[in-house]
Design an enzyme around this catalytic site. Structure first.
Site, mmCIF file in Angstrom:
data_model
loop_
_atom_site.group_PDB
_atom_site.id
_atom_site.type_symbol
_atom_site.label_atom_id
_atom_site.label_comp_id
_atom_site.label_asym_id
_atom_site.label_seq_id
_atom_site.Cartn_x
_atom_site.Cartn_y
_atom_site.Cartn_z
ATOM 1 N N ARG A 35 17.986 8.289 -16.553
ATOM 2 C CA ARG A 35 19.160 8.095 -15.695
ATOM 3 C C ARG A 35 20.297 7.437 -16.468
ATOM 4 O O ARG A 35 21.462 7.818 -16.323
ATOM 5 C CB ARG A 35 18.785 7.246 -14.481
ATOM 6 C CG ARG A 35 18.018 8.010 -13.406
ATOM 7 C CD ARG A 35 17.624 7.086 -12.283
ATOM 8 N NE ARG A 35 16.956 7.814 -11.201
ATOM 9 C CZ ARG A 35 16.354 7.223 -10.170
ATOM 10 N NH1 ARG A 35 16.329 5.899 -10.085
ATOM 11 N NH2 ARG A 35 15.784 7.957 -9.227
ATOM 12 N N GLY A 86 9.350 -9.187 -16.970
ATOM 13 C CA GLY A 86 7.941 -8.844 -16.806
ATOM 14 C C GLY A 86 7.532 -7.664 -17.658
ATOM 15 O O GLY A 86 6.406 -7.606 -18.167
ATOM 16 N N PRO A 125 0.807 -1.231 0.000
ATOM 17 C CA PRO A 125 0.000 0.000 0.000
ATOM 18 C C PRO A 125 0.835 1.274 0.000
ATOM 19 O O PRO A 125 0.455 2.273 -0.614
ATOM 20 C CB PRO A 125 -0.824 -0.132 1.292
ATOM 21 C CG PRO A 125 -0.952 -1.602 1.506
ATOM 22 C CD PRO A 125 0.355 -2.179 1.033
ATOM 23 N N ARG A 129 -18.720 -2.840 -42.967
ATOM 24 C CA ARG A 129 -19.635 -1.743 -42.641
ATOM 25 C C ARG A 129 -19.723 -0.750 -43.803
ATOM 26 O O ARG A 129 -18.695 -0.362 -44.386
ATOM 27 C CB ARG A 129 -19.119 -1.032 -41.392
ATOM 28 C CG ARG A 129 -19.887 0.222 -40.988
ATOM 29 C CD ARG A 129 -21.221 -0.094 -40.395
ATOM 30 N NE ARG A 129 -21.791 1.088 -39.727
ATOM 31 C CZ ARG A 129 -23.040 1.171 -39.335
ATOM 32 N NH1 ARG A 129 -23.871 0.153 -39.524
ATOM 33 N NH2 ARG A 129 -23.482 2.261 -38.728
ATOM 34 N N GLU A 165 3.986 -3.247 -13.518
ATOM 35 C CA GLU A 165 5.390 -3.588 -13.807
ATOM 36 C C GLU A 165 6.261 -2.335 -13.863
ATOM 37 O O GLU A 165 7.271 -2.285 -14.568
ATOM 38 C CB GLU A 165 5.520 -4.379 -15.116
ATOM 39 C CG GLU A 165 4.613 -5.594 -15.242
ATOM 40 C CD GLU A 165 4.950 -6.720 -14.292
ATOM 41 O OE1 GLU A 165 5.405 -6.432 -13.154
ATOM 42 O OE2 GLU A 165 4.759 -7.886 -14.660
ATOM 43 N N GLU A 181 5.841 6.424 -16.271
ATOM 44 C CA GLU A 181 6.648 7.541 -15.780
ATOM 45 C C GLU A 181 7.969 7.026 -15.192
ATOM 46 O O GLU A 181 9.038 7.606 -15.425
ATOM 47 C CB GLU A 181 5.855 8.328 -14.724
ATOM 48 C CG GLU A 181 4.687 9.138 -15.286
ATOM 49 C CD GLU A 181 3.490 8.295 -15.675
ATOM 50 O OE1 GLU A 181 2.643 8.786 -16.436
ATOM 51 O OE2 GLU A 181 3.400 7.117 -15.214
ATOM 52 N N SER A 219 -1.895 -9.935 -8.360
ATOM 53 C CA SER A 219 -2.641 -10.702 -9.362
ATOM 54 C C SER A 219 -2.728 -12.170 -8.948
ATOM 55 O O SER A 219 -1.730 -12.781 -8.581
ATOM 56 C CB SER A 219 -1.957 -10.590 -10.719
ATOM 57 O OG SER A 219 -2.050 -9.278 -11.226
ATOM 58 N N GLY A 278 -17.145 2.901 -34.209
ATOM 59 C CA GLY A 278 -18.252 3.763 -33.824
ATOM 60 C C GLY A 278 -18.969 3.232 -32.593
ATOM 61 O O GLY A 278 -18.363 2.683 -31.680
ATOM 62 N N GLY A 279 -20.278 3.362 -32.584
ATOM 63 C CA GLY A 279 -21.064 2.921 -31.438
ATOM 64 C C GLY A 279 -20.936 1.434 -31.160
ATOM 65 O O GLY A 279 -21.031 1.000 -30.008
#
Length: 384
Positions: free
Chosen positions: A374, A240, A127, A266, A362, A366, A157, A338-339
């Site tokens: 680095r 990972g 946490p 479509r 993983e 950022e 997981s 679309g929809g």
């Protein structure tokens, strides 16, 4: 550089594609909607070796290169990125146990994990220790021939449905150097699991917190040596990150394929959507981003296989780029539908939801940028 796959690699990919089509495709939407963890399907994947793709042969793994493993994961993720992502996490934890576990640990769990008869969870995040994993507080105190573990983990997981936990806990002082790794039976006395988290995606795998209250494990369950746990965890995460990037690539390929079919089927204004140049350009950009992401992931996997000094940086770059690109391709594919793309009858909305978390886990994207920056700023670098 040779970008062509060998016949053996193509065979691995073909087997994975056929497996996913038969075992995942008919059920993936229901697993997602009903929150079903498909342990039987994962066990069938294990029968093909997919639960121990790069685990060592000492625990009956296939010991494949990471590059070959990406081919398998990509094909499965094109159908069901959520279930495939769990299989990649299981592969990572299994590899860690098989690589650093002692004889007793490998004998107890190795073959069952590589076969998929039993499943593993990777337990690093807490946490209060997410991106700053070196700040974890779960402790393991050596008392005689046992370690006594107290603390808690978050966002795990498979938690509550797996058999063994590859756990990082503090055995020494502060910082990364005080962390050790352990194999912990998931049903050990003193372990309790939180509620199943309700998530935006990844609904075919459970996510829970885990609490450890005076949990005792044999000293032989230590992976590697005391103080080596953070290094082991980071080595696991290099693979990972490639794995989760591959899941994004696979999902994006599935979304692109669905879009190609839909643009032909479509019709609007009396013409198929495929005849509109604006949509052709969008599809072309999606394909270009996808190919770039795939090649970056395979480059990183090749660097890791070769033991390249900057492999970790390549893995971070691949994870950052491929998970961003993969999500974007899935999102654009939804837009093209679309929809209909917003309806659960089509796979697009599930692919979008499942790939969104890849930019977080993983190591957030950022943090991937921090790793790359680095390396570039520390002096001479062979990143090019």
């Amino acid at each position: 550089m040779d970008f062509e796959l060998s016949e053996e690699q193509r065979a691995f990919a073909h087997t994975a594609r056929e497996f996913a089509s038969a075992e995942f495709a008919p059920h993936a939407a229901r697993w997602d909607a009903e929150g079903i963890f498909p342990k039987e399907a994962i066990a069938k994947a294990g029968e093909l070796g997919f639960c121990g793709l790069y685990a060592p042969e000492s625990i009956e793994g296939l010991a494949l290169p990471r590059l070959d493993a990406t081919l398998v994961f990509e094909e499965m993720a094109a159908v069901d990125p959520s279930t495939t992502a769990f299989i990649t996490i299981h592969n990572m934890a299994t590899w860690m146990l098989g690589t650093w576990g002692g004889p007793a640990v490998r004998e107890q769990w190795g073959a069952d994990l590589t076969s998929g008869r039993k499943l593993a969870s990777y337990c690093l995040t807490e946490p209060g220790a997410g991106s700053d994993a070196g700040a974890l507080k779960t402790r393991a105190e050596l008392q005689g021939a046992e370690y006594v573990i107290n603390g808690g983990k978050a966002f795990i997981s498979g938690a509550g449905s797996t058999d063994v936990l590859v756990l990082m806990a503090r055995t020494g002082g502060g910082g990364a150097g005080g962390v050790s790794a352990f194999a912990v039976p998931a049903d050990a006395p003193g372990i309790s699991y939180g509620k199943k988290e309700h998530k935006m995606g990844w609904n075919s795998q459970p996510t829970r917190t885990i609490n450890f209250d005076n949990v005792r494990v044999p000293a032989a369950n230590l992976l590697g040596s005391e103080g080596e746990g953070f290094r082991i965890a980071m080595k696991g995460l290099d693979g990972g990150r490639i794995n989760i990037a591959t899941c994004s690539v696979g999902a994006a390929q599935g979304a692109l394929d669905a879009s190609r079919r839909y643009l032909h089927e479509r019709q609007q204004f009396g013409k198929p959507l495929a005849s509109f140049q604006a949509l052709q350009f969008k599809l072309a950009d999606m394909a270009t981003e996808l190919v770039a992401a795939r090649q970056m992931v395979r480059l990183a996997a090749s660097k890791l296989d070769a033991g390249h000094a900057d492999a970790s940086t390549y893995c971070a770059m691949a994870k950052r780029f491929a998970t961003d690109a993969g999500f974007n391709v899935c999102n654009e594919a939804l837009q093209l539908h679309g929809g209909y793309g917003y309806l659960s009858e089509f796979p697009l909305e599930r692919l979008v939801r499942d790939t969104r978390v890849h930019q977080i886990l993983e190591g957030t994207n950022e943090i991937m940028r921090v790793i790359v920056a680095r390396k570039l700023l520390e002096g001479e670098s062979d990143i090019r």
